[in-house]
Design a protein around this motif. Structure first.
Motif, PDB file in Angstrom:
ATOM      1  N   ASP A  69     111.070  34.478 126.977  1.00  0.00           N
ATOM      2  CA  ASP A  69     110.560  33.444 127.880  1.00  0.00           C
ATOM      3  C   ASP A  69     109.173  32.986 127.441  1.00  0.00           C
ATOM      4  OD1 ASP A  69     112.784  33.461 129.632  1.00  0.00           O
ATOM      5  OD2 ASP A  69     112.005  35.247 130.638  1.00  0.00           O
ATOM      6  N   THR A 276     110.612  30.178 124.912  1.00  0.00           N
ATOM      7  CA  THR A 276     110.549  28.944 125.687  1.00  0.00           C
ATOM      8  C   THR A 276     109.135  28.376 125.689  1.00  0.00           C
ATOM      9  OG1 THR A 276     112.357  29.694 127.118  1.00  0.00           O
ATOM     10  CG2 THR A 276     110.937  27.940 127.977  1.00  0.00           C
ATOM     11  N   ILE A 461     104.736  28.296 134.359  1.00  0.00           N
ATOM     12  CA  ILE A 461     105.825  28.162 135.318  1.00  0.00           C
ATOM     13  C   ILE A 461     105.989  26.714 135.759  1.00  0.00           C
ATOM     14  CG2 ILE A 461     106.568  28.822 137.648  1.00  0.00           C
ATOM     15  CD1 ILE A 461     105.291  31.567 137.133  1.00  0.00           C
ATOM     16  N   LYS A 462     104.874  25.989 135.858  1.00  0.00           N
ATOM     17  CA  LYS A 462     104.938  24.577 136.252  1.00  0.00           C
ATOM     18  C   LYS A 462     105.466  23.692 135.128  1.00  0.00           C
ATOM     19  CE  LYS A 462     101.112  24.737 139.597  1.00  0.00           C
ATOM     20  NZ  LYS A 462      99.729  24.272 139.887  1.00  0.00           N
ATOM     21  N   LYS A 463     105.133  24.039 133.889  1.00  0.00           N
ATOM     22  CA  LYS A 463     105.424  23.151 132.758  1.00  0.00           C
ATOM     23  C   LYS A 463     106.764  23.435 132.082  1.00  0.00           C
ATOM     24  CE  LYS A 463     101.301  21.075 132.698  1.00  0.00           C
ATOM     25  NZ  LYS A 463     101.083  19.623 132.841  1.00  0.00           N
ATOM     26  N   PHE A 464     107.296  24.655 132.228  1.00  0.00           N
ATOM     27  CA  PHE A 464     108.493  25.032 131.472  1.00  0.00           C
ATOM     28  C   PHE A 464     109.610  25.477 132.408  1.00  0.00           C
ATOM     29  CE2 PHE A 464     104.916  25.536 128.614  1.00  0.00           C
ATOM     30  CZ  PHE A 464     105.380  25.006 127.417  1.00  0.00           C
ATOM     31  N   ASN A 465     110.828  25.334 131.908  1.00  0.00           N
ATOM     32  CA  ASN A 465     112.009  25.753 132.654  1.00  0.00           C
ATOM     33  C   ASN A 465     112.480  27.094 132.116  1.00  0.00           C
ATOM     34  OD1 ASN A 465     114.376  26.012 134.084  1.00  0.00           O
ATOM     35  ND2 ASN A 465     115.512  24.511 132.863  1.00  0.00           N
ATOM     36  N   PHE A 466     112.397  28.119 132.921  1.00  0.00           N
ATOM     37  CA  PHE A 466     112.805  29.466 132.513  1.00  0.00           C
ATOM     38  C   PHE A 466     114.191  29.799 133.064  1.00  0.00           C
ATOM     39  CE2 PHE A 466     108.097  29.668 132.407  1.00  0.00           C
ATOM     40  CZ  PHE A 466     107.941  29.979 131.067  1.00  0.00           C
ATOM     41  N   ASP A 467     115.117  28.879 132.859  1.00  0.00           N
ATOM     42  CA  ASP A 467     116.532  29.090 133.210  1.00  0.00           C
ATOM     43  C   ASP A 467     116.722  29.463 134.672  1.00  0.00           C
ATOM     44  OD1 ASP A 467     117.274  28.551 130.584  1.00  0.00           O
ATOM     45  OD2 ASP A 467     116.959  30.643 129.987  1.00  0.00           O
ATOM     46  N   GLY A 468     115.913  28.891 135.519  1.00  0.00           N
ATOM     47  CA  GLY A 468     116.089  29.100 136.951  1.00  0.00           C
ATOM     48  C   GLY A 468     115.823  30.514 137.426  1.00  0.00           C
ATOM     49  N   LYS A 469     115.017  31.274 136.679  1.00  0.00           N
ATOM     50  CA  LYS A 469     114.723  32.647 137.090  1.00  0.00           C
ATOM     51  C   LYS A 469     113.983  32.650 138.429  1.00  0.00           C
ATOM     52  CE  LYS A 469     114.639  35.230 132.760  1.00  0.00           C
ATOM     53  NZ  LYS A 469     113.859  36.164 131.915  1.00  0.00           N
TER      54      LYS A 469
END
Length: 650
Positions: A69, A276, A461-469
């Motif tokens: 991540d 990511t 967390i605001k800028k990237f998508n961590f697969d909906g964790k």
């Protein structure tokens, strides 16, 4: 009546009154044994702890994990703090450090967890809200460090000698404002000492013209051990943290960063590591990664470029014997000859003095203090000390790069950093994101590392998508770092009682390893060899069997000045990922920073033990010894001394 009383006493043993035959009878009672109000809450000493994953296991994760991540480049205070924050929120984290944790600026600070009294003065006289916010932010984080790492951080009173009567209320009001802005997290109230009280507490100070001393309180800590502890705590929370991994390329796909290529400096093997989000937390070396980010292939420039983000300047510190400062109180020089402030602080049984501020044109990986900078510090100290200050009293000296930064977009490429405008200069920290997605965090100071890490992870967390964790909020406000669990300020007394060791050794271990000190002492008790000081093991080259059978050898470390034993070295090998002698001598212990001459005598013994534990061949052992002697030999020791020491310990 007597039969009745005896019956009631035997059955109830309670106080009561009764009316019998018109008479009032009072029956007294004997209280049952009282439950003690003071019930010990101390847990048993921890004598066993599973070893963390070995380095080989951590390296294998690079092959088995398709994509992390978060990938953090840089293992200093902010890098390890970011890895810990991200891991405890539920992200899969990898951290890569080119050398060792805290090998740069993070091990070369003034060892203070503080808000900055000088910033408060600027905030007031310059009416600067930014400066005031920086002070308040740091004061909040100072309390956080004292709470989350109680074994590594402690409260330190600091006196300001005053030589003119009109300055006494001036400095005292400044100290009281410092208390006030700390609010409920204020450590202790500031006060004023008379000339007589100051002379009694600090007999080394020349009090001939002294009027009084104002005293305020800040925090002091062991920076390199704090950094290593952050890395270890991150590993314990699932992060993959690796030292001696050099990032040689930023991997891009359609102009966006998707990972890095990194070389394991121990094996020479290259690894492709995808993530990511990639974070540049390399401190003073931030421009090196930014230059790679600007290259379409993610490669470093062939010709070194002047730094654009970092405003490099050298800060030098020296270490002196303990009689240069009170044992439990520091001193602040608020007006040096060039307008800076300078600290003289008790630290690890010695006195730390500094710092200088010398502009640089480039950032060196291992800056070396100049003789002029060392003399500047000694000259300032000589204004206060009642005896002559000698150059040969310097036990060690080092130089670190200040992490002052500016927005790189405000500086043209190729401009000399010493002539560039200060426009865009940031006194606090700075988080930027490039067009490729690289997030860079730099600036700030040690005290605010945790908040910097929190803001960095929040930005990710605001800028990237961590697969909906389903991620947790920030946890680092509450997490106690490794060694702080079940720790109390009287821990050294418990170690003395349990292991029958001298006070000096108990204090050293408890104040640097906390509740994990007992793990070292279990190794200490395994053999007489493990009880040896590393300096004795180095000069005598004892094998365990020779130690047991030798006559006339005092195996107690009390015969030596520095409380670092072979047991501590073996603990560091098992639990703290040391890979070179300098990792142990300079960072897990602080021997090289406290006494460079003693550290030089320990090199060969440390190499001998590490070579057996890590399976080095002769060529590797010789290189390790040479590199360690070269590093330590530049820590304030004159070239003549270094040549002699190098000859003696071959």
């Amino acid at each position: 009546m007597s039969r009745f009383l005896a019956s009631k006493f035997a059955k109830t043993a309670l106080a009561t009154t009764a009316v019998i035959g018109g008479s009032v009878v009072y029956v007294d009672y004997i209280k049952p044994p009282a439950v003690p109000e003071l019930v010990t809450s101390y847990k048993p000493l921890r004598k066993d702890l599973p070893a963390p994953p070995k380095r080989e296991e951590l390296v294998s994760r690079l092959e088995t994990t398709p994509k992390f991540d978060v990938l953090v480049i840089g293992g200093g205070a902010v890098g390890t703090g970011t890895a810990l924050d991200a891991a405890t929120r539920g992200l899969n984290v990898c951290l890569l450090e080119k050398t060792d944790f805290s090998s740069g600026t993070s091990s070369k600070s003034t060892k203070m967890a503080h808000g900055g009294v000088r910033y408060l003065e600027k905030a007031i006289f310059q009416l600067s809200k930014a400066q005031l916010d920086l002070v308040i932010e740091a004061l909040n984080e100072r309390a956080n460090m004292l709470r989350t790492a109680p074994h590594l951080c402690s409260v330190l009173p600091i006196m300001i000698p005053v030589y003119k009567w009109w300055k006494v209320p001036y400095f005292f009001m400044g100290c009281k404002m410092y208390d006030w802005f700390a609010g409920h997290q204020n450590l202790r109230s500031s006060t004023v000492f008379s000339r007589e009280m100051t002379a009694a507490i600090a007999p080394m100070i020349d009090d001939s013209n002294l009027k009084a001393a104002c005293v305020y309180h800040d925090g002091t800590f062991n920076d390199a051990r704090m950094n290593a502890t952050l890395a270890i705590t991150a590993v314990e929370h699932g992060a993959t943290v690796l030292n001696y991994f050099d990032v040689v390329q930023l991997v891009k796909n359609e102009g966006k960063i998707e990972g890095v290529r990194a070389v394991d400096r121990e094996t020479g093997k290259e690894h492709l590591i995808k993530a990511t989000a990639v974070v540049n937390a390399t401190g003073p070396m931030a421009d090196k990664i930014l230059e790679m980010d600007e290259d379409p292939q993610g490669l470093p420039p062939k010709i070194p470029q002047p730094p654009r983000m970092v405003v490099p300047s050298s800060g030098v510190h020296v270490v002196l014997p303990e009689y240069y400062c009170p044992r439990d109180m520091g001193m602040l020089d608020p007006s040096t000859s060039d307008g800076r402030v300078m600290f003289f602080l008790p630290w690890q049984g010695k006195v730390l003095a500094g710092t200088t501020d010398t502009p640089l044109k480039s950032v060196s990986e291992n800056p070396v203090p100049s003789e002029e900078e060392i003399q500047d510090i000694l000259n300032e100290l000589s204004k206060y000390i009642v005896f002559p200050v000698h150059r040969e009293d310097v036990l060690s000296a080092w130089s670190g790069i200040r992490p002052l930064v500016r927005d790189p977009s405000t500086v043209p490429k190729g401009q000399d950093p010493t002539t560039a405008s200060t426009q865009g200069l940031v006194r606090s920290h700075l988080i930027t994101q490039s067009e490729t997605g690289l997030v860079t965090i730099s600036g700030g100071k040690w005290t605010t590392y945790r908040e910097m890490a929190e803001e960095t992870v929040t930005t990710l967390i605001k800028k990237f998508n961590f697969d909906g964790k389903n991620l947790k909020p920030c946890q680092t406000n509450e997490i106690i770092l490794a060694g702080g669990e079940d720790y109390s300020k009287n821990y050294s007394a418990r170690l003395i009682h349990e292991y029958r060791i001298p006070l000096k050794l108990a204090k050293h271990l408890s104040h640097n390893y906390g509740s994990r000190s007992s793990l070292i002492l279990e190794l200490y008790q395994e053999s007489d060899f493990n009880k040896l000081p590393i300096t004795l093991a180095a000069t005598k080259h004892f094998e365990p069997s020779e130690v047991v059978n030798s006559e006339g050898n005092n195996l107690s470390y009390q015969s030596f000045d520095e409380p670092f034993t072979i047991a501590e070295l073996k603990y560091s090998l098992k639990y703290e990922y040391i890979r070179t002698p300098v990792d142990f001598l300079a960072r897990r212990t602080r021997l090289a920073f406290l006494n460079a001459r003693e550290a030089l005598t320990a090199v060969d013994g440390v190499v001998s033990i590490m070579s057996k534990e890590l399976g080095w061949d002769d060529a590797t052992s010789k290189k390790m010894a040479k590199d360690a002697k070269d590093y330590i030999g530049k820590m304030g020791i004159s070239s003549k001394e270094f040549d002699v020491a190098d000859f003696v310990i071959q």
